[in-house]
Design an enzyme around this catalytic site. Structure first.
Site, PDB file in Angstrom:
ATOM      1  N   GLY A 111       1.951  -2.355   0.440  1.00  0.00           N
ATOM      2  CA  GLY A 111       1.414  -1.907   1.719  1.00  0.00           C
ATOM      3  C   GLY A 111       1.072  -0.439   1.609  1.00  0.00           C
ATOM      4  N   ALA A 112      -0.111  -0.058   2.086  1.00  0.00           N
ATOM      5  CA  ALA A 112      -0.639   1.281   1.810  1.00  0.00           C
ATOM      6  C   ALA A 112       0.325   2.399   2.195  1.00  0.00           C
ATOM      7  CB  ALA A 112      -1.972   1.463   2.531  1.00  0.00           C
ATOM      8  N   GLU A 113       0.832   2.366   3.419  1.00  0.00           N
ATOM      9  CA  GLU A 113       1.682   3.467   3.900  1.00  0.00           C
ATOM     10  C   GLU A 113       3.026   3.467   3.177  1.00  0.00           C
ATOM     11  OE1 GLU A 113      -1.265   2.013   6.837  1.00  0.00           O
ATOM     12  OE2 GLU A 113       0.393   1.034   5.783  1.00  0.00           O
ATOM     13  N   TYR A 172     -10.698   2.095   4.383  1.00  0.00           N
ATOM     14  CA  TYR A 172     -11.572   1.131   5.043  1.00  0.00           C
ATOM     15  C   TYR A 172     -11.479  -0.232   4.352  1.00  0.00           C
ATOM     16  CZ  TYR A 172     -15.603  -0.876   7.373  1.00  0.00           C
ATOM     17  OH  TYR A 172     -16.417  -1.676   8.147  1.00  0.00           O
ATOM     18  N   ARG A 173     -11.137  -1.260   5.122  1.00  0.00           N
ATOM     19  CA  ARG A 173     -10.999  -2.620   4.603  1.00  0.00           C
ATOM     20  C   ARG A 173     -11.975  -3.526   5.348  1.00  0.00           C
ATOM     21  NH1 ARG A 173      -8.729   0.061   1.395  1.00  0.00           N
ATOM     22  NH2 ARG A 173      -6.591  -0.144   0.611  1.00  0.00           N
ATOM     23  N   GLY A 190     -10.496  -2.637 -17.266  1.00  0.00           N
ATOM     24  CA  GLY A 190      -9.435  -1.933 -17.979  1.00  0.00           C
ATOM     25  C   GLY A 190      -9.760  -0.513 -18.366  1.00  0.00           C
ATOM     26  N   GLY A 236      -2.878   0.105  -5.543  1.00  0.00           N
ATOM     27  CA  GLY A 236      -1.936   1.154  -5.172  1.00  0.00           C
ATOM     28  C   GLY A 236      -2.239   2.512  -5.762  1.00  0.00           C
ATOM     29  N   GLY A 261      -4.854   4.457  -5.202  1.00  0.00           N
ATOM     30  CA  GLY A 261      -5.296   5.372  -4.162  1.00  0.00           C
ATOM     31  C   GLY A 261      -4.131   5.912  -3.356  1.00  0.00           C
ATOM     32  N   ASP A 262      -3.143   5.069  -3.116  1.00  0.00           N
ATOM     33  CA  ASP A 262      -1.940   5.517  -2.407  1.00  0.00           C
ATOM     34  C   ASP A 262      -1.150   6.503  -3.259  1.00  0.00           C
ATOM     35  OD1 ASP A 262      -2.607   3.702  -0.341  1.00  0.00           O
ATOM     36  OD2 ASP A 262      -1.621   2.081  -1.434  1.00  0.00           O
TER      37      ASP A 262
END
Length: 336
Positions: A35-37, A169-170, A246, A276, A278-279
């Site tokens: 989960g992003a957060e 943005y999803r 890859g 993950g 980007g997070d």
């Protein structure tokens, strides 16, 4: 460091095909918590920051699994609400070579998505906080998600806590209902001090294209965002060139109101898990922002942490401060 970062959003279980198989080939799937957060929170906790998670999980073994994973990552779970209902899920079909990975969401009607703002004690969770982190995924869940994001932002504003907003943005989520992402996200961004997002995100928010090339286009977009959002002080973004599943080339950029810095590209090869990353970038950026570092150090930390996440399976990056500080784009031998 005193105070904590509060992360607000939905925690998910991810089911992924092993060894780059197609779903139709699989009799078993690998399960991890993400989960992003929560991913950002786990990264910050691994880097030594106090982190609390505010979310709602089902009172079931799946909810127990998610809460245990967050606690194991060093996140304070005292503000996690439990209730009967279902867990949000997503399914990852892992790509290989020129075949990209793909995601299927199964989160409609989850405990979190069905929550009302009054079921969260925002004021208590924000007491003593240094930052609220949330993303555009929560409002993308539907009208209820919009209300949750707006309530979190309003509570942070009332408490005088700065906000980091990751556009995230999803399209699959926004397109599933009669949504107006531009107006909803623009309203939320009005309260942000830090934005995680690039020129495409800003173009969506402001409803206009940016005509420059490369770094010039990114600076043009950043200046437009600073003009549109008076509270905004920092914009963090990455530029990713995909050779194949890859092999990626990644650079990081930080824009402040009076300056900008963009790193050189790093070749990222033998990618283990792209989800993950980007997070992880957001966690690396916020790690240095919380320490008061300059934009060069902040960009470098964001780049290093996102590159390191590509080497780790699962959604969450658990790499610590020493490994981040010792990062080298050339890799190296075993540390002994």
């Amino acid at each position: 460091m005193t105070g904590h970062v509060l992360c607000f959003g939905e925690v998910l279980l991810r089911f992924a095909t092993p060894a780059a198989r197609l779903t139709v080939q699989c009799d078993a799937l690998d399960m991890v918590v993400g989960g992003a957060e929560a991913n950002v929170g786990a990264g910050l906790a691994s880097l030594g920051h106090g982190v609390k998670m505010l979310t709602r999980l089902p009172s079931s073994p799946l909810g127990d699994k998610a809460r245990a994973a967050l606690a194991g990552a060093g996140i304070d779970t005292a503000h996690i609400v439990r209730a009967p209902g279902r867990m949000g899920l997503y399914f990852l079909e892992t790509g290989a070579g020129l075949r990209p990975s793909s995601i299927t969401y199964d989160r409609v009607g989850s405990v979190f998505a069905n929550s009302a703002p009054g079921e969260f004690d925002f004021a208590s969770a924000l007491a003593g906080a240094r930052l609220l982190h949330l993303s555009g995924i929560t409002p993308a869940l539907g009208p209820g998600g919009v209300a949750l994001a707006q309530a979190a932002v309003a509570a942070a504003n009332a408490a005088g806590v700065p906000i980091c907003f990751d556009g995230n943005y999803r399209a699959l989520l926004w397109d599933a209902w009669d949504s107006d992402p531009r107006s909803i996200l623009t309203d939320l961004m009005q309260s942000a001090t830090v934005m995680i997002g690039n020129h495409r995100d800003i173009s969506l928010l402001l409803g206009k294209p940016f005509s420059g090339d490369g770094s010039e286009r990114r600076r043009e977009a950043a200046l437009a965002a600073f003009e549109a959002f008076p509270k905004l002080q920092l914009i963090a973004s990455t530029a990713r060139h995909i050779v194949n599943s890859g092999h990626h080339r990644i650079a990081a950029r930080i824009d402040a109101r009076d300056a900008a810095h963009q790193t050189a590209e790093v070749d990222v090869t033998a990618i283990v898990d792209r989800i993950g990353t980007g997070d992880a970038f957001a966690a690396g950026v916020l790690h240095k922002w919380l320490e008061g570092a300059d934009i060069v150090a902040t960009a470098q930390a964001g780049l290093a942490y996102t590159v390191l996440k590509h080497t780790q399976p699962g959604d969450i990056c658990l790499i610590g401060r020493a490994e981040l500080e010792g990062f080298s784009a050339s890799g190296g031998d075993v540390r002994r």
